[in-house]
Each structure stands twice: as structure tokens, then as C-alpha cells.
Design a protein around this motif. Structure first.
Motif, PDB file in Angstrom:
ATOM      1  N   LEU A  88     104.333 -69.196  61.244  1.00 52.90           N
ATOM      2  CA  LEU A  88     105.464 -70.030  60.730  1.00 52.90           C
ATOM      3  C   LEU A  88     105.285 -69.943  59.243  1.00 52.90           C
ATOM      4  O   LEU A  88     104.293 -70.048  58.752  1.00 52.90           O
ATOM      5  CB  LEU A  88     105.236 -71.477  61.063  1.00 52.90           C
ATOM      6  CG  LEU A  88     105.373 -71.675  62.706  1.00 52.90           C
ATOM      7  CD1 LEU A  88     104.911 -73.329  62.957  1.00 52.90           C
ATOM      8  CD2 LEU A  88     106.731 -71.268  63.015  1.00 52.90           C
ATOM      9  N   ALA A 110     107.120 -71.689  55.952  1.00 55.00           N
ATOM     10  CA  ALA A 110     107.895 -72.886  55.467  1.00 55.00           C
ATOM     11  C   ALA A 110     108.369 -72.509  53.848  1.00 55.00           C
ATOM     12  O   ALA A 110     107.476 -71.807  53.281  1.00 55.00           O
ATOM     13  CB  ALA A 110     107.316 -74.172  55.388  1.00 55.00           C
ATOM     14  N   CYS A 122     111.990 -72.866  57.918  1.00 48.68           N
ATOM     15  CA  CYS A 122     110.833 -72.501  58.701  1.00 48.68           C
ATOM     16  C   CYS A 122     111.183 -71.260  59.495  1.00 48.68           C
ATOM     17  O   CYS A 122     111.843 -71.506  60.422  1.00 48.68           O
ATOM     18  CB  CYS A 122     109.943 -73.820  59.080  1.00 48.68           C
ATOM     19  SG  CYS A 122     108.625 -73.277  60.192  1.00 48.68           S
ATOM     20  N   TRP A 142     108.980 -80.992  61.980  1.00 43.09           N
ATOM     21  CA  TRP A 142     108.521 -81.275  60.505  1.00 43.09           C
ATOM     22  C   TRP A 142     107.576 -82.636  60.481  1.00 43.09           C
ATOM     23  O   TRP A 142     108.149 -83.586  60.966  1.00 43.09           O
ATOM     24  CB  TRP A 142     109.702 -81.285  59.698  1.00 43.09           C
ATOM     25  CG  TRP A 142     110.463 -80.216  59.377  1.00 43.09           C
ATOM     26  CD1 TRP A 142     111.657 -79.882  60.097  1.00 43.09           C
ATOM     27  CD2 TRP A 142     110.051 -79.062  58.765  1.00 43.09           C
ATOM     28  NE1 TRP A 142     112.188 -78.711  59.713  1.00 43.09           N
ATOM     29  CE2 TRP A 142     111.381 -78.086  58.774  1.00 43.09           C
ATOM     30  CE3 TRP A 142     109.256 -78.824  57.547  1.00 43.09           C
ATOM     31  CZ2 TRP A 142     111.312 -77.095  57.993  1.00 43.09           C
ATOM     32  CZ3 TRP A 142     109.289 -77.705  57.180  1.00 43.09           C
ATOM     33  CH2 TRP A 142     110.327 -76.772  57.060  1.00 43.09           C
ATOM     34  N   TYR A 199     105.282 -79.914  56.431  1.00 42.10           N
ATOM     35  CA  TYR A 199     104.695 -78.868  57.557  1.00 42.10           C
ATOM     36  C   TYR A 199     105.594 -78.737  58.377  1.00 42.10           C
ATOM     37  O   TYR A 199     106.019 -79.607  59.123  1.00 42.10           O
ATOM     38  CB  TYR A 199     103.462 -79.178  57.844  1.00 42.10           C
ATOM     39  CG  TYR A 199     102.237 -79.343  56.805  1.00 42.10           C
ATOM     40  CD1 TYR A 199     102.170 -80.693  56.232  1.00 42.10           C
ATOM     41  CD2 TYR A 199     101.581 -78.186  56.386  1.00 42.10           C
ATOM     42  CE1 TYR A 199     101.066 -80.739  55.336  1.00 42.10           C
ATOM     43  CE2 TYR A 199     100.409 -78.332  55.575  1.00 42.10           C
ATOM     44  CZ  TYR A 199     100.270 -79.725  54.966  1.00 42.10           C
ATOM     45  OH  TYR A 199      99.373 -79.657  54.131  1.00 42.10           O
ATOM     46  N   CYS A 200     106.047 -77.356  58.803  1.00 43.04           N
ATOM     47  CA  CYS A 200     106.643 -77.252  60.031  1.00 43.04           C
ATOM     48  C   CYS A 200     105.814 -76.888  61.175  1.00 43.04           C
ATOM     49  O   CYS A 200     104.779 -76.113  60.872  1.00 43.04           O
ATOM     50  CB  CYS A 200     107.605 -76.139  60.002  1.00 43.04           C
ATOM     51  SG  CYS A 200     107.028 -74.443  59.470  1.00 43.04           S
ATOM     52  N   GLY A 206     102.750 -74.515  60.065  1.00 38.21           N
ATOM     53  CA  GLY A 206     103.129 -73.560  58.681  1.00 38.21           C
ATOM     54  C   GLY A 206     102.223 -74.079  57.642  1.00 38.21           C
ATOM     55  O   GLY A 206     101.348 -74.824  57.800  1.00 38.21           O
TER      56      GLY A 206
END
Length: 120
Positions: A3, A5, A21, A35, A94-95, A111
Motif C-alpha cells: 500500500l 499512501a 492509497c 484509513w 495510514y491506509c 501503508g
């Protein structure tokens, strides 16, 4: 699953940002996406999630009505549109990919995070 982002930055209160993302390495449409964010000296917290195919969404109370999560399965990308930003939205975002809902434990893939800073 990898991932990546992007889209963070510095914005004034009341402004908007859109985070993206991009996912690779596994069938994107088989994963729920979310998220999370982590502010300074705070624990990581849930922001928003979207289900695998039908796109059912859920949000933290603190962002309801201001943030919108969406996904484009053709592009293997999930988005977070953030409007009416407040200084308390400042955090690393953060994803994550996994089985869904709001618990960090449900997400296996993360991510690297993107910084969002909202100035007052």
C-alpha cells in the motif's frame, strides 16, 4: 499486499485535502479498506472504512459529515476526501487493507503513512 499512501500536506483550518492509497500485490476488490490516523503522543485511531465490493462505508464520529472514503477497484485505489479540516485532524494518516470494520486488529496490511497538518 503493498500500500502506498499519498496526498498529505499542510492546509489551513477549513481547507480540504484528498488522500490516495494505491494497492498492489493482491486482488484489491477482495479486501476491505480503511484509513487510520495517529496524532502526536496519541494511539492510532480509526477514521473510515469501506467494504470490499458494495462500498458500504463507516466513519468515526469525529469525522462524520466532513470526510468521505471511496474506492476505485479498477484503479486499485482508495481515497479519503477531507473537508472542513480542523487542527485536531493533524496526524499521520495510514491506509490499511483487511477484513473490515473499525478495529486495527482486522487489518493485516498497512501503508507507510502520510502527514496531514492543519494550521489554525
Amino acid at each position: 499486499v503493498q500500500l502506498q499512501a499519498s496526498g498529505g500536506g499542510l492546509v489551513q483550518a477549513g481547507g480540504s485535502l484528498r488522500l490516495s492509497c494505491a494497492a498492489s500485490g493482491r486482488t484489491f476488490s477482495s479486501l476491505s479498506m480503511a484509513w487510520f490516523r495517529q496524532g502526536s503522543r496519541k494511539e492510532r485511531e480509526f477514521v473510515a472504512a469501506i467494504s470490499r465490493t458494495v462500498g458500504i462505508t463507516s466513519y468515526a464520529d469525529s469525522v462524520k459529515g466532513r470526510f468521505t472514503i471511496s474506492r476505485d477497484n479498477a484503479k486499485n485505489t482508495v481515497y479519503l476526501q477531507m473537508n472542513s479540516l480542523k487542527p485536531e485532524d493533524t496526524a499521520i494518516y495510514y491506509c490499511a487493507a483487511g477484513s473490515g470494520y473499525s478495529s486495527l486488529m482486522n487489518y493485516d496490511y498497512w501503508g507507510q503513512g502520510t502527514q496531514v497538518t492543519v494550521s489554525s
